[in-house]
Design a protein around this motif. Structure first.
Motif, short mmCIF file in Angstrom:
data_model
loop_
_atom_site.label_atom_id
_atom_site.label_comp_id
_atom_site.label_asym_id
_atom_site.label_seq_id
_atom_site.Cartn_x
_atom_site.Cartn_y
_atom_site.Cartn_z
N ASN A 106 0.84 -1.20 0.00
CA ASN A 106 0.00 0.00 0.00
C ASN A 106 0.87 1.25 0.00
N THR A 107 0.45 2.22 -0.77
CA THR A 107 1.19 3.48 -0.83
C THR A 107 0.23 4.64 -1.00
N GLU A 108 0.47 5.70 -0.23
CA GLU A 108 -0.36 6.89 -0.35
C GLU A 108 0.10 7.78 -1.49
N ASN A 109 1.38 7.68 -1.86
CA ASN A 109 1.93 8.51 -2.92
C ASN A 109 2.49 7.60 -4.02
N PRO A 110 1.76 7.45 -5.11
CA PRO A 110 2.23 6.59 -6.21
C PRO A 110 3.57 7.07 -6.76
N PHE A 111 4.37 6.12 -7.20
CA PHE A 111 5.67 6.42 -7.80
C PHE A 111 5.43 6.91 -9.23
N LEU A 112 5.35 8.23 -9.39
CA LEU A 112 4.92 8.81 -10.66
C LEU A 112 5.90 8.53 -11.80
N LEU A 113 7.18 8.37 -11.50
CA LEU A 113 8.14 8.10 -12.55
C LEU A 113 7.79 6.81 -13.29
N ALA A 114 7.28 5.82 -12.56
CA ALA A 114 6.91 4.56 -13.18
C ALA A 114 5.60 4.68 -13.96
N VAL A 115 4.69 5.50 -13.48
CA VAL A 115 3.36 5.62 -14.09
C VAL A 115 3.41 6.47 -15.36
N LEU A 116 4.21 7.52 -15.35
CA LEU A 116 4.25 8.47 -16.46
C LEU A 116 5.16 7.94 -17.58
N PRO A 117 5.09 8.55 -18.78
CA PRO A 117 5.86 8.07 -19.94
C PRO A 117 7.35 7.86 -19.71
N PRO A 118 8.06 8.71 -18.93
CA PRO A 118 9.49 8.42 -18.72
C PRO A 118 9.74 7.04 -18.12
N GLY A 119 8.82 6.58 -17.28
CA GLY A 119 8.96 5.25 -16.71
C GLY A 119 8.88 4.17 -17.77
N ALA A 120 8.05 4.40 -18.79
CA ALA A 120 7.95 3.44 -19.89
C ALA A 120 9.26 3.35 -20.65
N PHE A 121 9.89 4.49 -20.92
CA PHE A 121 11.17 4.49 -21.62
C PHE A 121 12.23 3.77 -20.81
N LEU A 122 12.30 4.05 -19.50
CA LEU A 122 13.29 3.40 -18.66
C LEU A 122 13.05 1.90 -18.57
N GLY A 123 11.78 1.51 -18.40
CA GLY A 123 11.45 0.09 -18.34
C GLY A 123 11.78 -0.63 -19.63
N MET A 124 11.49 -0.01 -20.76
CA MET A 124 11.79 -0.62 -22.05
C MET A 124 13.29 -0.78 -22.24
N GLY A 125 14.04 0.24 -21.85
CA GLY A 125 15.48 0.14 -21.94
C GLY A 125 16.04 -0.98 -21.08
N LEU A 126 15.45 -1.17 -19.89
CA LEU A 126 15.88 -2.25 -19.00
C LEU A 126 15.62 -3.62 -19.63
N LEU A 127 14.44 -3.79 -20.24
CA LEU A 127 14.11 -5.07 -20.88
C LEU A 127 15.05 -5.37 -22.04
N ILE A 128 15.36 -4.35 -22.83
CA ILE A 128 16.27 -4.55 -23.96
C ILE A 128 17.67 -4.91 -23.45
N ALA A 129 18.11 -4.24 -22.37
CA ALA A 129 19.42 -4.53 -21.80
C ALA A 129 19.49 -5.96 -21.27
N ILE A 130 18.43 -6.41 -20.62
CA ILE A 130 18.39 -7.78 -20.09
C ILE A 130 18.47 -8.79 -21.24
N LYS A 131 17.70 -8.55 -22.30
CA LYS A 131 17.74 -9.46 -23.45
C LYS A 131 19.13 -9.49 -24.08
N ASN A 132 19.73 -8.34 -24.27
CA ASN A 132 21.06 -8.29 -24.87
C ASN A 132 22.09 -9.02 -24.01
N SER A 133 21.95 -8.87 -22.69
CA SER A 133 22.87 -9.55 -21.78
C SER A 133 22.72 -11.07 -21.88
N ILE A 134 21.48 -11.55 -21.94
CA ILE A 134 21.24 -12.99 -22.08
C ILE A 134 21.78 -13.49 -23.40
N ASP A 135 21.55 -12.75 -24.48
CA ASP A 135 22.07 -13.15 -25.80
C ASP A 135 23.59 -13.23 -25.79
#
Length: 230
Positions: free
Chosen positions: A178-207
């Motif tokens: 439970n949280t009274e103050n949502p983590f806006l960085l994750a909810v807003l578009p910048p969070g999507a860019f960071l999350g996508m970059g993380l997924l690409i980095a994980i895939k490249n590392s596995i490859d």
């Protein structure tokens, strides 16, 4: 003869539309604020991929080469319209949440790309399977990214599941913290860019690790051969 195992690897991992080809990123980054939003758009895209691939494969020998791209776009637009009307009828709240990004599936380069690169050169069964695998690969990225952002931003998972699965899913929401103050960085578009970059980095590392494991025996054998010759 089509190698269905290779098609599976291509769609889910090696040639994933989102992680490798980097196609369809606009809707991917825009709607993945929650797991359910990502799943809804992913399923819609997958249905369009399968339907358009099969149709393109069926008409590939009767469409003149000069007009194939406009014909492919019309086929894709027809299936997008069908999916849009179905979502409007049966998942109206999810349809409103996804908004303009449902009709924008028409402009998804992953769909027209598969129609041109694969469906126009192969039979209906192989084209349907290719659409299924590419759609599953794209959907997997959508739901993983949406789940990450929802958990980090609000501490929940499967919020709004009833919008996709109906009244039976009203109590499917999982509250991780439970949280009274949502983590806006994750909810807003910048969070999507960071999350996508993380997924690409994980895939490249596995490859990279897989490639290193595959080349290690070859290098070892080469060293042994050189030692034996010397």
């Amino acid at each position: 003869m089509t190698d269905f195992r290779d098609l599976s690897l291509q769609g889910l991992w090696k040639n994933n539309p989102a992680l490798v080809q980097l196609l369809g990123l606009c809707p991917l980054l825009a709607v993945t604020a929650t797991f359910i939003n990502g799943l809804g758009l992913g399923l819609a895209t997958m249905l369009v991929l399968i339907g358009s691939n099969v149709t393109v494969s069926l008409v590939r020998n009767v469409v003149r080469n000069e007009i194939r791209i406009p014909v492919f776009v019309m086929i894709i637009a027809a299936f997008v319209t069908i999916v849009q009307l179905l979502m409007n009828a049966f998942t109206y709240e999810l349809y409103l949440a996804l908004g303009i990004f449902i009709p924008l599936i028409v402009t998804n380069c992953a769909i027209i790309g598969r129609a041109e690169a694969f469906a126009s050169k192969n039979g209906p069964l192989a084209s349907a399977y290719d659409g299924l695998m590419m759609g599953l690969g794209f959907t997997a990225v959508l739901v993983i990214l949406g789940g990450m952002r929802e958990i980090l931003g609000a501490g929940t998972l499967l919020t709004g599941a009833d919008r996709l699965f109906g009244p039976i899913a009203e109590n499917w929401t999982i509250v991780l913290f439970n949280t009274e103050n949502p983590f806006l960085l994750a909810v807003l578009p910048p969070g999507a860019f960071l999350g996508m970059g993380l997924l690409i980095a994980i895939k490249n590392s596995i490859d990279a690790k897989i490639a290193a494991q595959q080349t290690a025996p070859t290098e070892k054998a080469a060293r042994v051969r050189v030692t034996a010759e010397s």
